[in-house]
Design a protein around this motif. Structure first.
Motif, PDB file in Angstrom:
ATOM      1  N   THR A  65       0.834  -1.204   0.000  1.00  0.00           N
ATOM      2  CA  THR A  65       0.000   0.000   0.000  1.00  0.00           C
ATOM      3  C   THR A  65       0.868   1.252   0.000  1.00  0.00           C
ATOM      4  O   THR A  65       0.617   2.206  -0.746  1.00  0.00           O
ATOM      5  N   GLU A  66       1.905   1.259   0.829  1.00  0.00           N
ATOM      6  CA  GLU A  66       2.810   2.412   0.882  1.00  0.00           C
ATOM      7  C   GLU A  66       3.525   2.605  -0.445  1.00  0.00           C
ATOM      8  O   GLU A  66       3.693   3.739  -0.918  1.00  0.00           O
ATOM      9  N   ALA A  67       3.955   1.510  -1.059  1.00  0.00           N
ATOM     10  CA  ALA A  67       4.638   1.602  -2.354  1.00  0.00           C
ATOM     11  C   ALA A  67       3.698   2.152  -3.424  1.00  0.00           C
ATOM     12  O   ALA A  67       4.084   3.020  -4.230  1.00  0.00           O
ATOM     13  N   ASN A  68       2.465   1.656  -3.462  1.00  0.00           N
ATOM     14  CA  ASN A  68       1.483   2.180  -4.417  1.00  0.00           C
ATOM     15  C   ASN A  68       1.228   3.664  -4.181  1.00  0.00           C
ATOM     16  O   ASN A  68       1.162   4.463  -5.119  1.00  0.00           O
ATOM     17  N   ASN A  69       1.070   4.042  -2.917  1.00  0.00           N
ATOM     18  CA  ASN A  69       0.845   5.453  -2.571  1.00  0.00           C
ATOM     19  C   ASN A  69       2.012   6.330  -2.993  1.00  0.00           C
ATOM     20  O   ASN A  69       1.822   7.462  -3.456  1.00  0.00           O
ATOM     21  N   HIS A  85      -6.456  -2.258  -6.675  1.00  0.00           N
ATOM     22  CA  HIS A  85      -6.462  -2.364  -5.222  1.00  0.00           C
ATOM     23  C   HIS A  85      -6.863  -1.003  -4.649  1.00  0.00           C
ATOM     24  O   HIS A  85      -6.612   0.050  -5.245  1.00  0.00           O
ATOM     25  N   SER A  86      -7.480  -1.017  -3.476  1.00  0.00           N
ATOM     26  CA  SER A  86      -7.979   0.229  -2.882  1.00  0.00           C
ATOM     27  C   SER A  86      -6.876   1.248  -2.616  1.00  0.00           C
ATOM     28  O   SER A  86      -7.140   2.455  -2.559  1.00  0.00           O
ATOM     29  N   SER A  87      -5.622   0.802  -2.470  1.00  0.00           N
ATOM     30  CA  SER A  87      -4.517   1.734  -2.234  1.00  0.00           C
ATOM     31  C   SER A  87      -4.187   2.560  -3.474  1.00  0.00           C
ATOM     32  O   SER A  87      -3.414   3.521  -3.398  1.00  0.00           O
ATOM     33  N   VAL A  88      -4.771   2.202  -4.606  1.00  0.00           N
ATOM     34  CA  VAL A  88      -4.713   3.018  -5.824  1.00  0.00           C
ATOM     35  C   VAL A  88      -6.092   3.613  -6.101  1.00  0.00           C
ATOM     36  O   VAL A  88      -6.253   4.818  -6.255  1.00  0.00           O
ATOM     37  N   PHE A  89      -7.085   2.750  -6.124  1.00  0.00           N
ATOM     38  CA  PHE A  89      -8.433   3.156  -6.550  1.00  0.00           C
ATOM     39  C   PHE A  89      -9.010   4.264  -5.683  1.00  0.00           C
ATOM     40  O   PHE A  89      -9.676   5.178  -6.188  1.00  0.00           O
ATOM     41  N   ASN A  90      -8.793   4.218  -4.383  1.00  0.00           N
ATOM     42  CA  ASN A  90      -9.424   5.168  -3.465  1.00  0.00           C
ATOM     43  C   ASN A  90      -8.711   6.513  -3.364  1.00  0.00           C
ATOM     44  O   ASN A  90      -9.197   7.413  -2.679  1.00  0.00           O
TER      45      ASN A  90
END
Length: 360
Positions: A65-69, A85-90
């Motif tokens: 999640t941190e890497a995607n963010n 994944h929600s860490s991108v989509f949201n």
């Protein structure tokens, strides 16, 4: 006996990974710190060598999640699909404009011509969907210089199932996850191609001591990072064996389900996907009740993605491919891992069938 069929949430850990203890700080200049720093850099070098990139392009993080963010929040607007994944989509700066087929496949190849021009556009796509297991074939990414894009792939679910060795010849950045491939919790990475690294476009999301080349402040978890790299490389080396076992387990599950007489649908099964992630829609059966009863009988499955703090909501993926709203409420996810046994799958699926029949 507990039957664990939720490996897409987190895989069982491999043995003998990482350092036995992490005493000291890898940023200290004394010998204990230098020793830890050496181990960290050795792990970074291994990962960089595997992907044929510069070690400075391996940014260790605590989670995928941190890497995607880190990637997505570096830019004002990032194009993605409804399958992310929600860490991108949201994230508020994502534009959900990449098409999907009715089979659950991301159809970016048909849209790449729209990204021609002088304005650089940023894209983030999931490579192995965490709900359905559908693959995105990254070789459809254009290498045409007229297509002016930077593409990031979320490969958190991919290590056990998909050959990633040449991925950075097509994509500009990828996210990897440790605990999804048998590594320890507390480590993941954003890995950059040399071409993207040279552009220096990423912006730090955490500020402090300037670790990870000024992109991710905070003391690194050396033990977890070392174990993560070992687990990832082990997963890639043993991918064919793990994949073949998963195919056998998928077919066993389907044989049992087909013989059960239940009205079910194996979602997104007619497309290139990992056999290890099965989203099964039991029509008329409430998935949350089913999971509760299975849990009481020591069978662990999930309700779609398990990455949303236990929340049950309509799946954006299912909605995008035209499935009715009740699909999310009646679908469970069964997922196999590197050490799931055939006996565990047989016992677990039989329990699922028995419990569904009790609920209908």
């Amino acid at each position: 006996m507990e039957i664990y069929l939720d490996n897409a949430a987190s895989a069982r850990p491999l043995e003998n990974l990482g350092l036995e203890t992490q005493f000291g700080n890898p940023n200290s200049t004394h010998k204990i710190g230098r020793r830890l720093k050496s181990k960290l850099e050795e792990a970074r070098e291994k990962l960089a060598t595997y992907f044929s990139t510069n070690p400075h392009g391996v940014i260790f993080t605590a989670t995928a999640t941190e890497a995607n963010n880190l990637y997505v929040n570096s830019f004002d607007e990032v194009y993605c699909s409804h399958s992310e994944h929600s860490s991108v989509f949201n994230l508020p700066n994502t534009k959900k404009a990449i098409a999907m087929s009715s089979l659950g496949e991301i159809k970016f190849d048909a849209q790449q011509k729209e990204f021609q021009g002088t304005e650089l556009k940023f894209v983030s796509l999931i490579q192995t969907n965490n709900e359905t297991g559908v693959f995105f074939d990254y070789k459809q990414l254009s290498v045409d210089p007229e297509v002016n894009t930077i593409v990031h792939l979320d490969c958190a679910q991919s290590a056990n199932w998909y050959d990633l060795k040449d991925v950075l010849q097509y994509a500009d950045a990828i996210t990897l996850s440790s605990h999804k491939c048998g590594g320890p919790f507390g480590a993941s990475a954003l890995v950059l191609s040399e071409k993207f690294l040279k552009k220096k476009l990423l912006k730090a999301q955490t500020l402090g001591g300037g670790q990870e080349y000024q992109l991710r402040a905070g003391t690194q978890n050396v033990s977890a990072s070392v174990g993560f790299v070992d687990a990832f490389l082990h997963s890639q080396t043993n991918r064919h064996k793990t994949l073949e076992l998963a195919r056998i387990q998928e077919q066993l599950a389907l044989d049992l389900l087909n013989d059960s007489g239940l009205d079910y649908e194996y979602l997104c099964s007619r497309i290139n996907k990992t056999p290890a992630i099965m989203s099964i829609w039991f029509k008329g059966c409430q998935a949350q009740e089913l999971q509760t009863l299975l849990d009481l009988n020591d069978v662990c499955i999930s309700l779609g993605s398990a990455c949303k703090s236990g929340a049950v909501a309509e799946s954006e993926t299912f909605k995008a491919i035209g499935l009715p709203a009740q699909t999310s409420k009646e679908t469970i996810r069964v997922s196999f891992g590197w050490n799931t046994t055939v006996d565990e799958v047989k016992f677990g699926i039989e329990k699922i069938i028995k419990t569904v029949k009790e609920l209908l």
